[in-house]
Design a protein around this motif. Structure first.
Motif, PDB file in Angstrom:
ATOM      1  N   HIS A  72       1.150  -1.228  -0.232  1.00  0.00           N
ATOM      2  CA  HIS A  72       0.153   0.087  -0.321  1.00  0.00           C
ATOM      3  C   HIS A  72       0.895   0.983   0.132  1.00  0.00           C
ATOM      4  CE1 HIS A  72      -3.657  -2.043   0.070  1.00  0.00           C
ATOM      5  NE2 HIS A  72      -3.386  -2.538   1.072  1.00  0.00           N
ATOM      6  N   ILE A  73       2.140   1.232   0.853  1.00  0.00           N
ATOM      7  CA  ILE A  73       2.789   2.441   0.838  1.00  0.00           C
ATOM      8  C   ILE A  73       3.113   2.209  -0.316  1.00  0.00           C
ATOM      9  CG2 ILE A  73       4.577   3.546   1.586  1.00  0.00           C
ATOM     10  CD1 ILE A  73       2.240   3.770   3.961  1.00  0.00           C
ATOM     11  N   ASN A  74       4.112   1.363  -0.545  1.00  0.00           N
ATOM     12  CA  ASN A  74       4.619   1.190  -2.240  1.00  0.00           C
ATOM     13  C   ASN A  74       4.031   2.077  -3.113  1.00  0.00           C
ATOM     14  OD1 ASN A  74       7.077   1.189  -3.839  1.00  0.00           O
ATOM     15  ND2 ASN A  74       5.301  -0.903  -4.903  1.00  0.00           N
ATOM     16  N   SER A  75       2.867   1.568  -3.262  1.00  0.00           N
ATOM     17  CA  SER A  75       1.575   2.380  -4.280  1.00  0.00           C
ATOM     18  C   SER A  75       1.226   3.729  -4.502  1.00  0.00           C
ATOM     19  CB  SER A  75       0.660   1.801  -3.917  1.00  0.00           C
ATOM     20  OG  SER A  75      -0.393   1.559  -5.296  1.00  0.00           O
ATOM     21  N   LEU A  76       1.211   3.967  -3.320  1.00  0.00           N
ATOM     22  CA  LEU A  76       1.520   5.402  -2.494  1.00  0.00           C
ATOM     23  C   LEU A  76       2.612   6.297  -3.068  1.00  0.00           C
ATOM     24  CD1 LEU A  76      -0.175   7.799  -1.092  1.00  0.00           C
ATOM     25  CD2 LEU A  76       1.015   7.362   0.817  1.00  0.00           C
ATOM     26  N   LEU A  77       3.712   6.046  -2.332  1.00  0.00           N
ATOM     27  CA  LEU A  77       4.664   6.346  -3.170  1.00  0.00           C
ATOM     28  C   LEU A  77       4.878   6.405  -4.968  1.00  0.00           C
ATOM     29  CD1 LEU A  77       7.407   5.320  -0.286  1.00  0.00           C
ATOM     30  CD2 LEU A  77       5.593   7.746  -0.616  1.00  0.00           C
ATOM     31  N   ALA A  78       4.570   5.458  -5.317  1.00  0.00           N
ATOM     32  CA  ALA A  78       4.754   5.310  -6.748  1.00  0.00           C
ATOM     33  C   ALA A  78       3.971   6.424  -7.757  1.00  0.00           C
ATOM     34  CB  ALA A  78       4.619   4.427  -6.727  1.00  0.00           C
ATOM     35  N   ASP A  79       3.609   6.581  -6.908  1.00  0.00           N
ATOM     36  CA  ASP A  79       2.180   7.587  -7.836  1.00  0.00           C
ATOM     37  C   ASP A  79       3.286   9.205  -7.539  1.00  0.00           C
ATOM     38  OD1 ASP A  79       0.222   8.734  -8.972  1.00  0.00           O
ATOM     39  OD2 ASP A  79      -0.767   9.565  -6.559  1.00  0.00           O
ATOM     40  N   ALA A  80       3.500   8.995  -6.470  1.00  0.00           N
ATOM     41  CA  ALA A  80       4.365  10.213  -6.312  1.00  0.00           C
ATOM     42  C   ALA A  80       6.031  10.200  -7.001  1.00  0.00           C
ATOM     43  CB  ALA A  80       4.977  10.749  -4.618  1.00  0.00           C
ATOM     44  N   GLY A  81       5.965   9.324  -7.687  1.00  0.00           N
ATOM     45  CA  GLY A  81       7.491   9.525  -8.284  1.00  0.00           C
ATOM     46  C   GLY A  81       8.846   9.225  -7.242  1.00  0.00           C
ATOM     47  N   ILE A  82       8.342   8.205  -6.230  1.00  0.00           N
ATOM     48  CA  ILE A  82       9.112   7.644  -5.250  1.00  0.00           C
ATOM     49  C   ILE A  82       9.393   6.495  -5.532  1.00  0.00           C
ATOM     50  CG2 ILE A  82      10.023   8.051  -3.038  1.00  0.00           C
ATOM     51  CD1 ILE A  82       8.648  10.415  -2.572  1.00  0.00           C
ATOM     52  N   SER A 131      -3.361   2.191   6.482  1.00  0.00           N
ATOM     53  CA  SER A 131      -4.722   2.946   5.958  1.00  0.00           C
ATOM     54  C   SER A 131      -4.648   4.280   6.491  1.00  0.00           C
ATOM     55  CB  SER A 131      -5.764   2.009   6.979  1.00  0.00           C
ATOM     56  OG  SER A 131      -7.363   3.128   6.486  1.00  0.00           O
ATOM     57  N   PHE A 132      -4.955   5.188   7.883  1.00  0.00           N
ATOM     58  CA  PHE A 132      -4.802   6.699   8.023  1.00  0.00           C
ATOM     59  C   PHE A 132      -3.314   7.273   7.511  1.00  0.00           C
ATOM     60  CE2 PHE A 132      -4.798  10.678   9.998  1.00  0.00           C
ATOM     61  CZ  PHE A 132      -5.878  11.121  10.073  1.00  0.00           C
ATOM     62  N   PHE A 133      -2.214   6.925   6.982  1.00  0.00           N
ATOM     63  CA  PHE A 133      -1.618   7.214   6.300  1.00  0.00           C
ATOM     64  C   PHE A 133      -1.820   8.025   5.195  1.00  0.00           C
ATOM     65  CE2 PHE A 133       2.872   8.135   4.261  1.00  0.00           C
ATOM     66  CZ  PHE A 133       3.080   9.456   4.846  1.00  0.00           C
ATOM     67  N   VAL A 134      -1.840   6.763   3.916  1.00  0.00           N
ATOM     68  CA  VAL A 134      -2.701   6.505   2.830  1.00  0.00           C
ATOM     69  C   VAL A 134      -3.296   7.347   2.323  1.00  0.00           C
ATOM     70  CG1 VAL A 134      -2.759   4.703   1.128  1.00  0.00           C
ATOM     71  CG2 VAL A 134      -0.877   4.741   3.137  1.00  0.00           C
ATOM     72  N   ASN A 135      -4.521   7.356   3.320  1.00  0.00           N
ATOM     73  CA  ASN A 135      -5.985   7.766   3.385  1.00  0.00           C
ATOM     74  C   ASN A 135      -5.989   9.038   3.294  1.00  0.00           C
ATOM     75  OD1 ASN A 135      -7.422   5.617   1.803  1.00  0.00           O
ATOM     76  ND2 ASN A 135      -6.941   4.711   3.808  1.00  0.00           N
ATOM     77  N   HIS A 136      -5.306  10.092   4.442  1.00  0.00           N
ATOM     78  CA  HIS A 136      -5.350  10.907   4.874  1.00  0.00           C
ATOM     79  C   HIS A 136      -4.167  12.259   5.277  1.00  0.00           C
ATOM     80  CE1 HIS A 136      -9.539  10.127   6.483  1.00  0.00           C
ATOM     81  NE2 HIS A 136      -8.781   8.841   7.005  1.00  0.00           N
ATOM     82  N   TYR A 137      -3.085  11.448   4.252  1.00  0.00           N
ATOM     83  CA  TYR A 137      -2.031  12.292   4.257  1.00  0.00           C
ATOM     84  C   TYR A 137      -2.378  14.046   4.215  1.00  0.00           C
ATOM     85  CZ  TYR A 137      -2.335  11.931  -0.329  1.00  0.00           C
ATOM     86  OH  TYR A 137      -3.069  11.486  -2.086  1.00  0.00           O
ATOM     87  N   ALA A 138      -2.943  13.893   3.602  1.00  0.00           N
ATOM     88  CA  ALA A 138      -3.586  15.618   2.779  1.00  0.00           C
ATOM     89  C   ALA A 138      -3.828  16.354   4.587  1.00  0.00           C
ATOM     90  CB  ALA A 138      -4.960  15.763   2.215  1.00  0.00           C
ATOM     91  N   ASP A 139      -4.938  15.610   4.721  1.00  0.00           N
ATOM     92  CA  ASP A 139      -5.421  15.954   6.393  1.00  0.00           C
ATOM     93  C   ASP A 139      -4.964  16.330   7.346  1.00  0.00           C
ATOM     94  OD1 ASP A 139      -7.905  16.287   5.563  1.00  0.00           O
ATOM     95  OD2 ASP A 139      -7.988  13.686   5.942  1.00  0.00           O
ATOM     96  N   ILE A 140      -3.309  15.311   7.612  1.00  0.00           N
ATOM     97  CA  ILE A 140      -2.235  15.263   8.157  1.00  0.00           C
ATOM     98  C   ILE A 140      -1.436  17.053   7.953  1.00  0.00           C
ATOM     99  CG2 ILE A 140      -0.041  13.749   8.467  1.00  0.00           C
ATOM    100  CD1 ILE A 140      -1.493  11.955   8.280  1.00  0.00           C
ATOM    101  N   TYR A 141      -0.881  17.343   6.682  1.00  0.00           N
ATOM    102  CA  TYR A 141      -0.544  18.280   6.536  1.00  0.00           C
ATOM    103  C   TYR A 141      -1.475  18.825   6.544  1.00  0.00           C
ATOM    104  CZ  TYR A 141       2.443  22.033   3.947  1.00  0.00           C
ATOM    105  OH  TYR A 141       3.122  23.095   3.275  1.00  0.00           O
ATOM    106  N   LYS A 142      -2.849  19.379   6.314  1.00  0.00           N
ATOM    107  CA  LYS A 142      -3.618  20.862   6.531  1.00  0.00           C
ATOM    108  C   LYS A 142      -2.884  20.941   8.236  1.00  0.00           C
ATOM    109  CE  LYS A 142      -7.200  19.533   3.074  1.00  0.00           C
ATOM    110  NZ  LYS A 142      -7.787  19.817   2.333  1.00  0.00           N
ATOM    111  N   LYS A 143      -3.621  19.943   8.896  1.00  0.00           N
ATOM    112  CA  LYS A 143      -2.817  19.341  10.397  1.00  0.00           C
ATOM    113  C   LYS A 143      -1.424  20.418  10.629  1.00  0.00           C
ATOM    114  CE  LYS A 143      -4.437  19.593  14.777  1.00  0.00           C
ATOM    115  NZ  LYS A 143      -5.682  20.517  15.636  1.00  0.00           N
ATOM    116  N   MET A 144      -0.377  19.280  10.661  1.00  0.00           N
ATOM    117  CA  MET A 144       0.624  19.866  11.509  1.00  0.00           C
ATOM    118  C   MET A 144       1.633  20.216  10.631  1.00  0.00           C
ATOM    119  SD  MET A 144      -0.313  18.238  13.683  1.00  0.00           S
ATOM    120  CE  MET A 144       1.567  18.190  14.895  1.00  0.00           C
ATOM    121  N   GLY A 145       1.396  20.292   9.215  1.00  0.00           N
ATOM    122  CA  GLY A 145       2.506  21.187   8.572  1.00  0.00           C
ATOM    123  C   GLY A 145       3.348  20.083   7.801  1.00  0.00           C
ATOM    124  N   SER A 146       4.911  20.475   8.161  1.00  0.00           N
ATOM    125  CA  SER A 146       5.266  19.488   7.261  1.00  0.00           C
ATOM    126  C   SER A 146       6.524  19.805   9.325  1.00  0.00           C
ATOM    127  CB  SER A 146       7.133  20.909   6.368  1.00  0.00           C
ATOM    128  OG  SER A 146       6.136  20.506   5.161  1.00  0.00           O
TER     129      SER A 146
END
Length: 239
Positions: free
Chosen positions: A62-72, A195-210
């Motif tokens: 699951h993580i691999n698929s997520l990173l591949a979409d970002a070219g990693i 699952s939370f990381f894969v599906n909610h990374y945008a929410d994580i960034y909006k809350k915690m930034g970098s």
């Protein structure tokens, strides 16, 4: 007539990738991430082999698929004495040797509280030899869970698990590295964290930034989230 929907879809993908790269906080131009899951020794067809638990392999994919979409791209083997990549570690400090090492190196005031019988099972498993268990404490009663400072999060085996997400930024070297720890109390907790990381990374960034972070929430026996994630003051728990 198809131009606007195509443009909208393309823009949506670019925005998702931007959020992912921001919350990952990998080094600029980083194209490789080191990911590890727990490995165990087992004899199969009369030969000693390194094996992994199917559920954890699925999480890695699951993580691999997520990173591949970002070219990693990912690697799953690395020189343990000199890891030069940004990392995502799946599995907790009891079984993942890298997570175990980072608990001691970067974290403090985090305690895994288990019954005496539970603790003895760890010590009796030859696969776990050599891991540092200074973060474990035997329960005074039968209640198990993680304690962050004075705050206790309970865990009930095969029922209520805990999902934990920790982002560490190591600036001690010449080139800063980012390490993500995705694990939990119980296999269902690790499933929930990934699952939370894969599906909610945008929410994580909006809350915690970098910034570095520590998030904890409860899951059910299947790893589904049953409570809101609680973001802790990571300054209290980073060395």
């Amino acid at each position: 007539m198809l131009i606007l929907p195509f443009f909208s879809m393309h823009l949506h993908k670019r925005v998702k990738r931007w959020y992912l790269k921001c919350v990952l906080s990998f080094r600029k131009r980083a194209k490789v991430c080191f990911i590890a899951i727990p490995k165990f020794k087992s004899t199969i067809l009369r030969k000693d082999r390194d094996v992994a638990i199917y559920d954890e392999v699925a999480l890695l994919l699951h993580i691999n698929s997520l990173l591949a979409d970002a070219g990693i791209s990912i690697i799953t083997e690395s020189n343990e004495s000199d890891i030069v990549y940004d990392e995502i570690q799946i599995g907790g400090p009891v079984t993942n040797k890298f997570t175990n090492r980072y608990f001691k190196r970067y974290l403090k005031e985090i305690t895994w509280i288990v019954t005496g019988a539970h603790y003895e099972r760890y010590l009796a498993d030859a696969n776990l030899n050599g891991l540092d268990y200074s973060f474990i404490e035997k329960a005074r009663n039968k209640e198990e869970g993680f304690r962050f400072g004075a705050k206790f999060f309970s865990y009930v085996p095969n029922q209520k698990g805990l999902a934990i997400l920790i982002k560490i930024v190591d600036k001690s070297g010449a080139s800063p590295r980012t390490i993500h720890l995705l694990f939990g109390a119980g296999a269902n907790g690790t499933m929930g964290a990934v699952s939370f990381f894969v599906n909610h990374y945008a929410d994580i960034y909006k809350k915690m930034g970098s910034q570095p972070y520590i998030g904890v929430f409860a899951v059910n026996g299947s790893g589904a989230q049953i409570e809101e994630i609680e973001w802790l003051d990571c300054c209290d728990y980073f060395r």
